[in-house]
Design a protein around this motif. Structure first.
Motif, PDB file in Angstrom:
ATOM      1  N   UNK A  58      -7.805   5.785   6.584  1.00  0.00           N
ATOM      2  CA  UNK A  58      -9.120   5.751   5.940  1.00  0.00           C
ATOM      3  C   UNK A  58      -9.863   4.455   6.245  1.00  0.00           C
ATOM      4  N   UNK A  59      -9.144   3.507   6.823  1.00  0.00           N
ATOM      5  CA  UNK A  59      -9.755   2.230   7.180  1.00  0.00           C
ATOM      6  C   UNK A  59      -9.209   1.810   8.527  1.00  0.00           C
ATOM      7  N   UNK A  60     -10.102   1.375   9.412  1.00  0.00           N
ATOM      8  CA  UNK A  60      -9.704   1.024  10.768  1.00  0.00           C
ATOM      9  C   UNK A  60      -8.785  -0.189  10.787  1.00  0.00           C
ATOM     10  N   UNK A  61      -7.692  -0.057  11.518  1.00  0.00           N
ATOM     11  CA  UNK A  61      -6.723  -1.147  11.586  1.00  0.00           C
ATOM     12  C   UNK A  61      -7.303  -2.369  12.288  1.00  0.00           C
ATOM     13  N   UNK A  62      -8.086  -2.151  13.381  1.00  0.00           N
ATOM     14  CA  UNK A  62      -8.649  -3.294  14.108  1.00  0.00           C
ATOM     15  C   UNK A  62      -9.644  -4.056  13.233  1.00  0.00           C
ATOM     16  N   UNK A  63     -10.431  -3.345  12.417  1.00  0.00           N
ATOM     17  CA  UNK A  63     -11.350  -4.017  11.504  1.00  0.00           C
ATOM     18  C   UNK A  63     -10.580  -4.747  10.414  1.00  0.00           C
ATOM     19  N   UNK A  64      -9.516  -4.145   9.916  1.00  0.00           N
ATOM     20  CA  UNK A  64      -8.676  -4.764   8.888  1.00  0.00           C
ATOM     21  C   UNK A  64      -8.166  -6.126   9.356  1.00  0.00           C
ATOM     22  N   UNK A  65      -7.667  -6.168  10.587  1.00  0.00           N
ATOM     23  CA  UNK A  65      -7.134  -7.438  11.088  1.00  0.00           C
ATOM     24  C   UNK A  65      -8.239  -8.462  11.340  1.00  0.00           C
ATOM     25  N   UNK A  66      -9.431  -7.985  11.696  1.00  0.00           N
ATOM     26  CA  UNK A  66     -10.557  -8.905  11.864  1.00  0.00           C
ATOM     27  C   UNK A  66     -10.963  -9.538  10.536  1.00  0.00           C
ATOM     28  N   UNK A  67     -10.951  -8.747   9.491  1.00  0.00           N
ATOM     29  CA  UNK A  67     -11.343  -9.242   8.164  1.00  0.00           C
ATOM     30  C   UNK A  67     -10.261 -10.086   7.520  1.00  0.00           C
ATOM     31  N   UNK A  68      -9.017  -9.709   7.767  1.00  0.00           N
ATOM     32  CA  UNK A  68      -7.878 -10.249   7.024  1.00  0.00           C
ATOM     33  C   UNK A  68      -7.252 -11.468   7.702  1.00  0.00           C
ATOM     34  N   UNK A  69      -8.080 -12.352   8.256  1.00  0.00           N
ATOM     35  CA  UNK A  69      -7.535 -13.556   8.894  1.00  0.00           C
ATOM     36  C   UNK A  69      -6.895 -14.455   7.836  1.00  0.00           C
ATOM     37  N   UNK A  70      -7.638 -14.721   6.767  1.00  0.00           N
ATOM     38  CA  UNK A  70      -7.084 -15.490   5.636  1.00  0.00           C
ATOM     39  C   UNK A  70      -7.312 -14.680   4.364  1.00  0.00           C
ATOM     40  N   UNK A  71      -6.275 -14.023   3.834  1.00  0.00           N
ATOM     41  CA  UNK A  71      -6.436 -13.277   2.581  1.00  0.00           C
ATOM     42  C   UNK A  71      -6.191 -14.175   1.375  1.00  0.00           C
TER      43      UNK A  71
END
Length: 453
Positions: free
Chosen positions: A298-311
Motif C-alpha cells: 500500500x506504500x512504495x518501498x522506494x519512497x519509504x526509504x527516501x522518507x525514512x532516512x532519520x526516523x
C-alpha cells in the motif's frame, strides 16, 4: 627579667602555632599554641623529628623539606590527625654566611573555610544544574514541549541533532502526540529557520487536486484555474522546510509524484512545460505504520526509504506520564491568560487526569484544559467540572469514595486540600478569603486549624 625571658614570654604570648626546626627536621622551638593545635603537650614536641611525627600520623605534609628544597617561603594546606585543615607557611632562616640553619613555620586553622569552600563548590555545581534545567524548561515552554520523561528528552535531543543537517526526517507517532510541533522545532533550529515552513496535510487534499496544490498550475490549464496560474506549495517552500503531514495517506499515484520530487528537487506545474527547481528541506510525518503498509504493497518501498532516512518516534502521552501534570499546568496557565480567567485545578482532578489513557494524546489534553477553563464556574476546577467521560468515579483511593470515614472527615479533607492549594496560589489571607468566598478571620482560623503555613 632577662632578655631571653622577655623573648620567651613574647614568643608564647602569641598563642599561635609556631614551630622551629633544624634543617634535618629536629624541633628546637615550639610555641604553646602549637600543642593546642595538634592536641598534644608542646613540651613533648621538643627534640622530636617532624618526619617521625608525620609517620605517626600527627600531621602531613611537612614544611621543613619544602623549605630546605626551595630555600624560599612556602604555603600549603596541612592535614592534622583529627582531620582538621591548617594553612601552613614555612620560612627559611639563614646565618650570616647565607647558610640555611632553621625553618620556621606557623599555621592557621582553615577547616571551616575549607568546608565552606567545598560547600560553595557543591552549591555552584547544583546551581549550574538548576540553571541548565531552568534554561531547558524555558526553551521547552517557548517551543510548547514539556519533557520531564526520559523518553521525550531523547526525542528532543534527536530533533536538535538532526536540525542542523539537511537530511530527510520521518516523524512517527499516534495522532495528537505533537508531530507538527516537532517538525516546526526542527525547522526553527535549522539553518533554514529564516525561510518558510510550508505544511502539507496529505490526507486533507483530494487526490484529484493534489498535484495542482503541490506543484501549482499555469493559467488556463484546467477549468476553474486562476488566470495567470498559481504557485504550488513546493515552490513556496524554497529555501525553507516542506512538511508532508499524514504522508501515509498518499495514494499510490501521488506517491510516485512525491518520489520524483524528492529525487530531483524539481517539478513541472500542471499545464506547464518549464522545469522548476526548489531547494527545500523535507520533513514527513505519519500516524500509520508505514513498514506494514510497505509489506502490504500500500506504500512504495522506494519512497519509504527516501522518507525514512532519520526516523523519530514520538511516544504517546500514556507512555510519558511524568509529562502529564506539567503539561496540564502549562496549558492551564496559557488558557487562563488567554481567556483572562483565574483558575487552579483541584488535586483530586489532577489525580484523575493523571490516570487517564489519553487516546487523543496531547491534543486531547489541550482541548480538555481549554474546555475546563471556559466552562468551570468557580476559581477552582473541581471533579464535578470534568465532563462525564473524564470522571473516574470508581477510583479506589478517591477521597470522595472512601466510605470508611464519616462525612465530616471527608469534608475536612476536602477543605484542607482547598486551603492548601489556595495558600500556595494566592499567599495572602485576604486574597484567599476573596477567592473562596469566606471571611478573612475564617481563613486565618482554618489555616491554623490545619497547620497550613
Amino acid at each position: 627579667m632577662t632578655e631571653w625571658d622577655e623573648y620567651k614570654t613574647i614568643f608564647h604570648s602569641l598563642q599561635e602555632d609556631i614551630l622551629v626546626t633544624k634543617t634535618d627536621g629536629t624541633i628546637v622551638k615550639v610555641s604553646e599554641g602549637t600543642g593546642a593545635v595538634y592536641d598534644i603537650n608542646a613540651d613533648e614536641l621538643m627534640g622530636r623529628s617532624v618526619y617521625d611525627l608525620e609517620r605517626e600520623g600527627l600531621f602531613t605534609p611537612l614544611a621543613t623539606p619544602m623549605v630546605v628544597e626551595s630555600r624560599e617561603r612556602v604555603t600549603f594546606v596541612q592535614t592534622v590527625m583529627d582531620g582538621k585543615k591548617l594553612l601552613v607557611t614555612g620560612l627559611p632562616v639563614f646565618d650570616k654566611n647565607g647558610e640555611l640553619v632553621r625553618v620556621v613555620s606557623y599555621s592557621h586553622d582553615v577547616t571551616e573555610l575549607m568546608e565552606i569552600k567545598a560547600g560553595m563548590e557543591e552549591m555552584s555545581i547544583e546551581m549550574e544544574r538548576v540553571r541548565e534545567e531552568l534554561s531547558q524548561l524555558k526553551k521547552q515552554k517557548e517551543e510548547k514541549f514539556i519533557s520531564k520523561s526520559e523518553h521525550m528528552r531523547r526525542v528532543l535531543a534527536a530533533a536538535y541533532q538532526v536540525a542542523g543537517v539537511d537530511v530527510n526526517v520521518l516523524l512517527l507517532g499516534e495522532s495528537g502526540v505533537g508531530k507538527s510541533e516537532l517538525a516546526k522545532l526542527i525547522h526553527d533550529k535549522s539553518e533554514r529557520s529564516e525561510g518558510p515552513f510550508i505544511e502539507v496535510n496529505c490526507g486533507a487534499i483530494p487526490e484529484s487536486l493534489f498535484e495542482a496544490e503541490l506543484f501549482g498550475y499555469e493559467g488556463g490549464s484546467f477549468t476553474g484555474a486562476t488566470k495567470g496560474g498559481r504557485k504550488g506549495l513546493v515552490e513556496m517552500a524554497a529555501n525553507g522546510t516542506l512538511f508532508l503531514d499524514e504522508v501515509g495517506e498518499l495514494s499510490l499515484a501521488n506517491q510516485v509524484k512525491v518520489l520524483k520530487l524528492i529525487q530531483k528537487k524539481s517539478f513541472y506545474k500542471v499545464g506547464g512545460r518549464k522545469e522548476i527547481h526548489s531547494d527545500f528541506r523535507l520533513v514527513s510525518a505519519t500516524n500509520n505504520k508505514l513498514k506494514e503498509s510497505v509489506d502490504k504493497k500500500k506504500f512504495r518501498e522506494d519512497l519509504y526509504f527516501r522518507l525514512n532516512v532519520v526516523p523519530i518516534t514520538i511516544p504517546p502521552l500514556r507512555e510519558r506520564r511524568e509529562d502529564i501534570i506539567p503539561l496540564i499546568q502549562f496549558f492551564l496557565d496559557h488558557f487562563t491568560k488567554h481567556y483572562n480567567r483565574k483558575r487552579i485545578i483541584d488535586r483530586e482532578v489532577l489525580t484523575e487526569l493523571h490516570g487517564l489513557k489519553w487516546r487523543g494524546n496531547v491534543r486531547e489534553l489541550i482541548n480538555l484544559i481549554e474546555r475546563l477553563v471556559v466552562t468551570s464556574t468557580g476559581s477552582v476546577i473541581l471533579p464535578d467540572d470534568l465532563p462525564k467521560a473524564y470522571r473516574q468515579i470508581d477510583l479506589p483511593y478517591s477521597k470522595m469514595n472512601n466510605f470508611e470515614e464519616s462525612l465530616s472527615e471527608t469534608l475536612e479533607k476536602v477543605e484542607k486540600d482547598r486551603l492548601e492549594q489556595a495558600k500556595q496560589k494566592f499567599h495572602t489571607t485576604t486574597r484567599i478569603a476573596e477567592v473562596l468566598g469566606i471571611s478573612q478571620p475564617s481563613v486565618v482560623r482554618k489555616l491554623k486549624k490545619y497547620g497550613i503555613k
